[in-house]
Design a protein around this motif. Structure first.
Motif, PDB file in Angstrom:
ATOM      1  N   ALA A 195       7.824  -2.648  17.198  1.00 38.40           N
ATOM      2  CA  ALA A 195       6.382  -2.409  17.157  1.00 38.40           C
ATOM      3  C   ALA A 195       6.019  -1.389  16.074  1.00 38.40           C
ATOM      4  CB  ALA A 195       5.903  -1.918  18.520  1.00 38.40           C
ATOM      5  N   THR A 196       6.854  -0.377  15.895  1.00 36.72           N
ATOM      6  CA  THR A 196       6.595   0.631  14.867  1.00 36.72           C
ATOM      7  C   THR A 196       6.692   0.035  13.472  1.00 36.72           C
ATOM      8  OG1 THR A 196       7.415   2.407  16.295  1.00 36.72           O
ATOM      9  CG2 THR A 196       7.354   2.850  13.933  1.00 36.72           C
ATOM     10  N   LEU A 197       7.688  -0.815  13.246  1.00 33.13           N
ATOM     11  CA  LEU A 197       7.790  -1.495  11.949  1.00 33.13           C
ATOM     12  C   LEU A 197       6.580  -2.388  11.720  1.00 33.13           C
ATOM     13  CD1 LEU A 197      11.573  -2.497  11.705  1.00 33.13           C
ATOM     14  CD2 LEU A 197      10.372  -0.692  10.450  1.00 33.13           C
ATOM     15  N   GLY A 198       6.121  -3.056  12.776  1.00 33.41           N
ATOM     16  CA  GLY A 198       4.915  -3.881  12.658  1.00 33.41           C
ATOM     17  C   GLY A 198       3.693  -3.042  12.314  1.00 33.41           C
ATOM     18  N   THR A 199       3.593  -1.860  12.922  1.00 34.92           N
ATOM     19  CA  THR A 199       2.480  -0.949  12.619  1.00 34.92           C
ATOM     20  C   THR A 199       2.525  -0.496  11.166  1.00 34.92           C
ATOM     21  OG1 THR A 199       2.539  -0.146  14.909  1.00 34.92           O
ATOM     22  CG2 THR A 199       1.341   1.194  13.311  1.00 34.92           C
ATOM     23  N   LEU A 200       3.730  -0.173  10.666  1.00 30.65           N
ATOM     24  CA  LEU A 200       3.885   0.244   9.271  1.00 30.65           C
ATOM     25  C   LEU A 200       3.498  -0.875   8.314  1.00 30.65           C
ATOM     26  CD1 LEU A 200       4.799   2.342   7.191  1.00 30.65           C
ATOM     27  CD2 LEU A 200       7.150   1.517   7.497  1.00 30.65           C
ATOM     28  N   LEU A 201       3.911  -2.094   8.620  1.00 33.19           N
ATOM     29  CA  LEU A 201       3.560  -3.235   7.763  1.00 33.19           C
ATOM     30  C   LEU A 201       2.053  -3.468   7.764  1.00 33.19           C
ATOM     31  CD1 LEU A 201       6.435  -5.754   8.662  1.00 33.19           C
ATOM     32  CD2 LEU A 201       6.125  -4.484   6.516  1.00 33.19           C
ATOM     33  N   CYS A 202       1.429  -3.325   8.933  1.00 32.05           N
ATOM     34  CA  CYS A 202      -0.033  -3.476   9.018  1.00 32.05           C
ATOM     35  C   CYS A 202      -0.739  -2.427   8.163  1.00 32.05           C
ATOM     36  CB  CYS A 202      -0.486  -3.369  10.471  1.00 32.05           C
ATOM     37  SG  CYS A 202      -0.123  -4.826  11.467  1.00 32.05           S
ATOM     38  N   TYR A 203      -0.254  -1.192   8.236  1.00 27.10           N
ATOM     39  CA  TYR A 203      -0.865  -0.123   7.445  1.00 27.10           C
ATOM     40  C   TYR A 203      -0.713  -0.385   5.945  1.00 27.10           C
ATOM     41  CZ  TYR A 203      -1.672   4.389   5.288  1.00 27.10           C
ATOM     42  OH  TYR A 203      -2.145   5.382   4.466  1.00 27.10           O
ATOM     43  N   MET A 204       0.462  -0.871   5.537  1.00 29.45           N
ATOM     44  CA  MET A 204       0.696  -1.161   4.121  1.00 29.45           C
ATOM     45  C   MET A 204      -0.156  -2.339   3.649  1.00 29.45           C
ATOM     46  SD  MET A 204       4.847  -0.693   4.090  1.00 29.45           S
ATOM     47  CE  MET A 204       5.029  -1.249   2.401  1.00 29.45           C
ATOM     48  N   LEU A 205      -0.466  -3.267   4.559  1.00 26.49           N
ATOM     49  CA  LEU A 205      -1.282  -4.425   4.205  1.00 26.49           C
ATOM     50  C   LEU A 205      -2.754  -4.067   4.063  1.00 26.49           C
ATOM     51  CD1 LEU A 205      -1.588  -7.538   3.859  1.00 26.49           C
ATOM     52  CD2 LEU A 205      -1.741  -7.684   6.360  1.00 26.49           C
ATOM     53  N   LEU A 206      -3.202  -3.070   4.802  1.00 28.12           N
ATOM     54  CA  LEU A 206      -4.630  -2.733   4.874  1.00 28.12           C
ATOM     55  C   LEU A 206      -5.295  -2.542   3.506  1.00 28.12           C
ATOM     56  CD1 LEU A 206      -6.864  -2.245   6.986  1.00 28.12           C
ATOM     57  CD2 LEU A 206      -6.271   0.181   6.921  1.00 28.12           C
ATOM     58  N   PRO A 207      -4.726  -1.742   2.573  1.00 28.71           N
ATOM     59  CA  PRO A 207      -5.402  -1.537   1.286  1.00 28.71           C
ATOM     60  C   PRO A 207      -5.466  -2.786   0.408  1.00 28.71           C
ATOM     61  CG  PRO A 207      -3.731   0.156   1.681  1.00 28.71           C
ATOM     62  CD  PRO A 207      -3.501  -0.929   2.670  1.00 28.71           C
ATOM     63  N   HIS A 208      -4.685  -3.817   0.746  1.00 35.89           N
ATOM     64  CA  HIS A 208      -4.670  -5.037  -0.062  1.00 35.89           C
ATOM     65  C   HIS A 208      -5.714  -6.045   0.386  1.00 35.89           C
ATOM     66  CE1 HIS A 208      -1.021  -3.826  -2.184  1.00 35.89           C
ATOM     67  NE2 HIS A 208      -0.534  -3.444  -1.012  1.00 35.89           N
ATOM     68  N   LEU A 209      -6.426  -5.749   1.477  1.00 38.49           N
ATOM     69  CA  LEU A 209      -7.477  -6.640   1.956  1.00 38.49           C
ATOM     70  C   LEU A 209      -8.809  -6.240   1.344  1.00 38.49           C
ATOM     71  CD1 LEU A 209      -6.419  -6.792   5.721  1.00 38.49           C
ATOM     72  CD2 LEU A 209      -6.071  -8.548   3.983  1.00 38.49           C
ATOM     73  N   GLU A 210      -9.523  -7.226   0.852  1.00 31.70           N
ATOM     74  CA  GLU A 210     -10.768  -6.960   0.116  1.00 31.70           C
ATOM     75  C   GLU A 210     -11.773  -6.196   0.969  1.00 31.70           C
ATOM     76  OE1 GLU A 210     -14.290  -9.493  -2.185  1.00 31.70           O
ATOM     77  OE2 GLU A 210     -12.500 -10.506  -1.421  1.00 31.70           O
ATOM     78  N   PHE A 211     -11.892  -6.595   2.234  1.00 31.74           N
ATOM     79  CA  PHE A 211     -12.842  -5.949   3.134  1.00 31.74           C
ATOM     80  C   PHE A 211     -12.506  -4.473   3.294  1.00 31.74           C
ATOM     81  CE2 PHE A 211     -14.319  -4.597   7.307  1.00 31.74           C
ATOM     82  CZ  PHE A 211     -15.610  -5.094   7.359  1.00 31.74           C
ATOM     83  N   ALA A 212     -11.206  -4.167   3.471  1.00 31.55           N
ATOM     84  CA  ALA A 212     -10.775  -2.776   3.648  1.00 31.55           C
ATOM     85  C   ALA A 212     -10.942  -1.982   2.361  1.00 31.55           C
ATOM     86  CB  ALA A 212      -9.326  -2.737   4.116  1.00 31.55           C
ATOM     87  N   ARG A 213     -10.631  -2.603   1.220  1.00 34.86           N
ATOM     88  CA  ARG A 213     -10.757  -1.903  -0.066  1.00 34.86           C
ATOM     89  C   ARG A 213     -12.185  -1.451  -0.312  1.00 34.86           C
ATOM     90  NH1 ARG A 213      -7.472  -5.968  -2.389  1.00 34.86           N
ATOM     91  NH2 ARG A 213      -9.312  -6.855  -3.399  1.00 34.86           N
ATOM     92  N   PHE A 214     -13.149  -2.259   0.119  1.00 37.18           N
ATOM     93  CA  PHE A 214     -14.557  -1.925  -0.095  1.00 37.18           C
ATOM     94  C   PHE A 214     -14.894  -0.573   0.517  1.00 37.18           C
ATOM     95  CE2 PHE A 214     -18.897  -1.906   1.649  1.00 37.18           C
ATOM     96  CZ  PHE A 214     -19.629  -2.008   0.471  1.00 37.18           C
TER      97      PHE A 214
END
Length: 447
Positions: A195-214
């Motif tokens: 679950a922790t590795l999944g959380t880390l991957l989610c966090y790393m993915l966040l800045p690459h999403l257009e909605f989040a970058r905005f």
């Protein structure tokens, strides 16, 4: 657009997972109370066989609660300095990698035989350092989530609320698996690693999403603009806004001082208009302290020692603590946290509010008079249903009153003081947890 809505849903899911990830350490260690006490008890009997088999009382639940809340309290304060020196990405990544390391260490120790004192020391050190990282992680992620619209903060809090249910269900599944005890414990502690590795991957993915970058780039752009175009009136206004927010965050380091000298300036005109009441904000701060002090004083140190009356039912006996203590508590606490969206009573001005908070003190003797193992006190509430009912009311009132406190506090101050009020309430929340954890030592001895 449809694409933007889909991206927004993915971001919402990621923020929910981030909230879940922040509360995994505390919930997995508290839910595994029986494993740790069983491991220490069995080891102690082996070690002390020459002295008649006397088992050393390590008081695991109380030490676990105390060594969880003290670093959380300390580093919640220190995080107001750390955020200025260390980038948010580094803080979050380091904290999650530390979670993974410590959970892996705990999982590895499942298969290792060692002296009980050594095992206890390593476990307590693990709990201490993992909660240091938890304090830094929560402070950092609250800052990230604050960049998004308010509904994403609700999702983050919902994820935190479900972390306890997730840990309890993981323990429930490991018990029902009928596997070897060590194999079941290994599977249990591998779950938060994944679950922790999944959380880390989610966090790393966040800045690459257009909605989040905005939303995230708006903050970055403001910081760059402040340095490059300081002469712009609009940018100066932003700079002042950021400076105010930094100043408010830094008040965390002075909260103990503010306990005696409230930080909110007296303003008779505003008080007359009902927009500011420094007395009520301190009532809310003390109320949230009391709510969590009562909760941690008996949960889990007393509640995990309650036994079922159906001793002959082996299957029910195995899952009794997991179901009636942890699943009931986390489920009803989550319901309590959601109830203020339907009704908010008593009101923030009502004198009944502190009375309702203080009335939770009755749960301390009620739970101590349940069917506690080897209790020195008379057992009045022997039946399982009585314990479940008391636990349900205990956990619901915890979630409901704590949410009311956190919701009412910002309404009692001026708009510019709302963030400081939130910081103040967070400090007193953690202070209540630390007080309750300390008080649990005494209550544990009484029963």
């Amino acid at each position: 657009s449809a694409r933007g809505q889909k991206t927004g849903q993915v971001v919402a899911f990621i923020i929910f997972i981030l909230g879940l990830g922040t509360m995994l350490p505390w919930n997995f260690f508290i839910t595994a109370s029986q494993y740790f006490k069983g491991r220490l008890g069995a080891s102690s009997n082996i070690t002390n066989s020459s002295s008649g088999g006397a088992t050393k009382d390590y008081n695991y639940d109380s030490w676990m609660a105390l060594l969880s809340q003290l670093p959380l309290l300390l580093f919640t304060l220190l995080n107001s300095f750390v955020y200025q020196w260390v980038q948010e990405r580094i803080r979050v990544a380091f904290s999650l990698l530390a979670f993974f390391f410590f959970f892996s260490l705990t999982a590895g120790l499942v298969q290792v035989d060692m002296e009980p004192d050594t095992f206890f020391s390593i476990t307590m050190a693990t709990i201490f350092f993992i909660n240091v990282c938890s304090a830094v992680l929560q402070g950092s992620l609250f800052g990230v989530v604050g960049l998004f619209p308010p509904r994403y903060s609700t999702l983050f809090m919902s994820g935190q609320g479900l972390a306890g249910i997730f840990a309890a269900l993981a323990m429930f599944c490991s018990i029902l698996s009928n596997a070897d005890e060590r194999l079941a414990a290994l599977a249990y502690f591998i779950t938060p690693c994944v679950a922790t590795l999944g959380t880390l991957l989610c966090y790393m993915l966040l800045p690459h999403l257009e909605f989040a970058r905005f939303y995230m780039k708006r903050s970055d752009t403001a910081e760059m603009s402040k340095e490059l175009v300081s002469s712009s009136g609009q940018l100066l206004q932003r700079l002042n806004g950021q400076t105010d927010r930094h100043r408010e965050k830094l008040t965390l380091t002075c909260l103990c001082f503010f306990f005696f000298f409230p930080p909110f300036t007296e303003n008779k005109e505003l008080e007359a208009n009902g927009k500011l009441d420094t007395k009520l904000i301190w009532v809310m701060a003390l109320c949230v302290t009391c709510v969590f002090a009562v909760t941690l004083s008996v949960f889990p140190v007393i509640t995990v020692r309650v036994q079922t009356v159906y001793e002959e039912n082996v299957s029910w006996k195995k899952v009794f603590t997991c179901v009636c203590c942890f699943i009931v508590f986390n489920l009803m606490d989550l319901v309590g946290r959601g109830a203020p969206s339907l009704v908010m009573w008593p009101s923030k001005e009502s004198r009944l509010f502190p009375v309702a908070v203080l009335s939770r003190l009755v749960f301390i003797p009620l739970l101590m008079l349940c069917n506690v193992e080897k209790s020195r006190l008379p057992v009045i509430f022997r039946h399982d249903f009585a314990f479940i009912t008391i636990m349900a009311l205990f956990s619901f009132s915890n979630g409901y009153l704590a949410t009311l406190c956190m919701s009412y506090a910002p309404q009692l101050v001026r708009c510019k003081d709302c963030e400081t009020a939130g910081s103040l309430m967070t400090f007193f929340l953690v202070l209540g947890l630390a007080i309750g954890a300390s008080f649990s030592f005494l209550l544990g001895k009484l029963v």
